[in-house]
Design an enzyme around this catalytic site. Structure first.
Site, PDB file in Angstrom:
ATOM      1  N   HIS A 173       2.788   8.727   8.169  1.00  0.00           N
ATOM      2  CA  HIS A 173       2.535   7.370   7.701  1.00  0.00           C
ATOM      3  C   HIS A 173       2.039   7.358   6.257  1.00  0.00           C
ATOM      4  O   HIS A 173       2.527   6.588   5.432  1.00  0.00           O
ATOM      5  CB  HIS A 173       1.508   6.693   8.615  1.00  0.00           C
ATOM      6  N   HIS A 188       1.901   6.366   0.808  1.00  0.00           N
ATOM      7  CA  HIS A 188       0.845   6.335  -0.193  1.00  0.00           C
ATOM      8  C   HIS A 188       0.724   7.668  -0.930  1.00  0.00           C
ATOM      9  O   HIS A 188      -0.372   8.152  -1.158  1.00  0.00           O
ATOM     10  CB  HIS A 188      -0.490   5.976   0.467  1.00  0.00           C
ATOM     11  N   LYS A 231       8.631  -2.586   0.209  1.00  0.00           N
ATOM     12  CA  LYS A 231       7.189  -2.406   0.343  1.00  0.00           C
ATOM     13  C   LYS A 231       6.519  -3.403  -0.577  1.00  0.00           C
ATOM     14  O   LYS A 231       6.707  -3.370  -1.790  1.00  0.00           O
ATOM     15  CB  LYS A 231       6.780  -0.972  -0.028  1.00  0.00           C
TER      16      LYS A 231
END
Length: 297
Positions: A173, A188, A231
């Site tokens: 993730h 990220h 995103k």
């Protein structure tokens, strides 16, 4: 019992609860130490970015490409990506299917790559050793081996985000990124962003936040399209080493699970938000990482 489990138990059973005490000031001091120790971060000659269009927070959902050039103008791969921690991270990035609802399966070689990454970032770097020393001194763990075993489970242990399949993990993730409900979820990490952009699989649109740091690491809040999926705000450290990202996120998850973690980086205040996965557990009720990222106001 790891600190995140103690906190969860303390939240549930408020009476007669003994906690390991780690203050916000101690976290700020620790984060400044980790920041100062990031000798594998990118130097200005090794990384050039072109953030281009800055948009207000009210426009992050517009899905408009406002930047004609890539975000990454130059990355000195020969210098940065041959460093052991970068090389170990990059080996992991192609071990995942980004679509939630599709189960993940790891070969023995891929599990060995996870273990090698943990050794490189925790045991073999000063950042990792200082994180270990801090958590052991605070009584959160009794040995580095116990810490590494728990890090492997909280980051790499699989759980289900969709259709009951073991399709996700904290590592996938945060560091790789996923697709859920027809949009990008997580994602990220600057190295993954750069590699996908270089291959033409990611299109940078704009940014709504640029951190106050003059050099690296910096933080950007970005809008982008990853092979057809958008995103709205993906925040990430830019130019940081893999061990820095991993240590900062782990520090905050272990000490402030599911909460805002207030740090200090290069004299600048910065918060990290973590989330715990509460639908399934490992060990004796321990919680997987659901997400961790730098907060971009």
């Amino acid at each position: 019992v790891p600190y995140n489990v103690i906190l969860a138990l303390c939240d549930t059973f408020l009476s007669s609860c003994h906690q390991v005490s780690i203050t916000n000031e101690e976290l700020k001091d620790m984060s400044e130490l980790l920041f100062s120790l990031d000798k594998n971060k990118a130097h200005p000659s090794e990384l050039i970015i072109n953030p281009q269009r800055l948009i207000p927070n009210s426009e992050t959902n517009q899905k408009v490409d406002l930047s004609t050039e890539p975000l990454y103008t130059f990355v000195d791969e020969a210098t940065l990506f041959t460093k052991p921690t970068y090389a170990a991270l990059i080996k992991l990035l192609d071990n995942y299917n980004r679509m939630t609802g599709t189960a993940e399966h790891f070969t023995k070689e891929q599990v060995a790559e996870q273990e090698a990454f943990l050794k490189k970032v925790v045991t073999d770097t000063e950042i990792g050793r200082q994180l270990s020393t801090f958590l052991l001194a605070k009584g959160v763990y009794t040995s580095e081996a116990e810490l590494i075993q728990d890090l492997q489970m909280m980051w790499f242990g699989l759980y289900s985000r969709n259709k009951g399949q073991l399709d996700s993990s904290g590592f996938e993730h945060v560091f790789v990124g996923e697709i859920k409900s027809s949009k990008v979820s997580g994602f990220h990490n600057w190295v993954q962003f750069y590699l996908l952009e270089r291959r033409g699989q990611l299109n940078y649109y704009s940014h709504n936040f640029d951190g106050p740091w003059a050099g690296f690491p910096d933080i950007l809040g970005m809008q982008f399209n990853w092979s057809g999926y958008f995103k709205e705000v993906g925040s990430a450290f830019i130019g940081s080493s893999p061990e820095f990202d991993f240590a900062i996120y782990s520090l905050c998850y272990i000490t402030r699970p599911g909460k805002m973690c207030h740090l200090s980086l290069g004299g600048k205040a910065q918060s990290i938000q973590t989330y715990t996965w509460t639908n399934s557990f490992y060990g004796d009720g321990k919680m997987f990482i659901a997400s961790a990222y730098p907060v971009s106001p």
